[in-house]
Structures are given as C-alpha cells and as structure tokens.
Design a protein around this motif. Structure first.
Motif, mmCIF file in Angstrom:
data_model
loop_
_atom_site.group_PDB
_atom_site.id
_atom_site.type_symbol
_atom_site.label_atom_id
_atom_site.label_comp_id
_atom_site.label_asym_id
_atom_site.label_seq_id
_atom_site.Cartn_x
_atom_site.Cartn_y
_atom_site.Cartn_z
ATOM 1 N N HIS A 55 0.838 -1.204 0.000
ATOM 2 C CA HIS A 55 0.000 0.000 0.000
ATOM 3 C C HIS A 55 0.868 1.248 0.000
ATOM 4 O O HIS A 55 1.825 1.361 0.743
ATOM 5 N N ARG A 56 0.521 2.188 -0.874
ATOM 6 C CA ARG A 56 1.260 3.440 -1.011
ATOM 7 C C ARG A 56 0.382 4.450 -1.716
ATOM 8 O O ARG A 56 -0.624 4.094 -2.316
ATOM 9 N N HIS A 57 0.764 5.700 -1.692
ATOM 10 C CA HIS A 57 0.000 6.735 -2.372
ATOM 11 C C HIS A 57 0.639 7.153 -3.686
ATOM 12 O O HIS A 57 -0.014 7.761 -4.525
ATOM 13 N N ALA A 133 -0.017 5.320 -16.338
ATOM 14 C CA ALA A 133 0.171 5.299 -14.881
ATOM 15 C C ALA A 133 -0.979 4.568 -14.231
ATOM 16 O O ALA A 133 -2.119 4.722 -14.625
ATOM 17 N N ALA A 134 -0.672 3.756 -13.262
ATOM 18 C CA ALA A 134 -1.711 2.999 -12.546
ATOM 19 C C ALA A 134 -1.690 3.370 -11.084
ATOM 20 O O ALA A 134 -0.728 3.799 -10.558
#
Length: 134
Positions: A55-57, A133-134
């Motif tokens: 998990h990351r932003h 970009a995803a």
C-alpha cells in the motif's frame, strides 16, 4: 489490497489490461482509422511477480512494448515499476478478433506498421514506452 497489504495478483492483470487498451487504441482515435476497433482477445498471459507492491499513495508506471508481430497475433511485454523497483514483468499474446464473424482475424498492414514502431529489436535496443500510470 489483499489481507497482507499487498496489491492482489488479479489487480496486476487489470493494470496490464488498462495499459494494453490504452496502447492499442492510440492508433484509431481522431485519425478515422478502424484499426483494433473490431475487438481482440487475450490468448495468453505470462506474469512474473518480482516484488510485492505494498500500500502506497505514489503511482506506479506500466511500460509496454511489442516483442512479436505475427500474421494473426502480437505479443506485448510489460514492466510495472516505479523509479527504483520493478514489481512485475509480464507478456500477453493478443489476437485481433472479428466480433461480427465471431472469429480471429489477421493483423492489417496499418496495424503492423503501428506495432512495428514499438517493436523491441533483437539488438538490445531500448524498449519504447507505451505507458499508462496505474
């Protein structure tokens, strides 16, 4: 995310799909071309999960390029990565499909010309970017 906070393996397939659709539809819009608009089917996926994506932003990038152009199929390769890490290496065999006739069709000369611009040469040439970009 799965129970361990990683991007689920099925989500990676979705990232590949989004990149592939973006790539294949670049030829048709605005130019009056009907290339790739009749449909296509996935004949094969091959995925190597190199590292878990937690998990990351920050977004990751999906780079895509063509590794093979046949008479009635193409192979698209991908890397899902950020600036420091490759998380997934994958490839997909795509077959153009005639939706009206309900059968595979051959790749047109216009499509081959488009795909050739993204073909990774056997000489180790740099891989062109067809990224989303995803």
């Amino acid at each position: 995310m799965d129970a361990f906070g990683h991007v689920n393996n099925a989500v990676f397939v979705r990232y590949l799909e989004e990149a592939r659709i973006d790539f294949m539809w670049r030829l048709a819009p605005g130019e009056g071309s009907t290339s790739f608009s009749g449909g296509s089917v996935v004949a094969r996926h091959e995925i190597d999960y190199v590292r878990p994506l937690v998990h990351r932003h920050a977004p990751v990038t999906v780079e895509s390029w063509v590794t093979k152009i046949g008479a009635a199929s193409m192979t698209i390769a991908y890397e899902i990565k950020d600036e420091e890490t490759v998380y997934v290496r994958a490839s997909t065999v795509v077959v153009p499909y005639d939706l009206e006739a309900q059968r595979p069709r051959r790749i047109t000369a216009e499509e081959k010309s488009f795909l050739a611009a993204y073909l990774d040469g056997a000489d180790g040439a740099e891989q062109p970017e067809g990224a989303v970009a995803a």
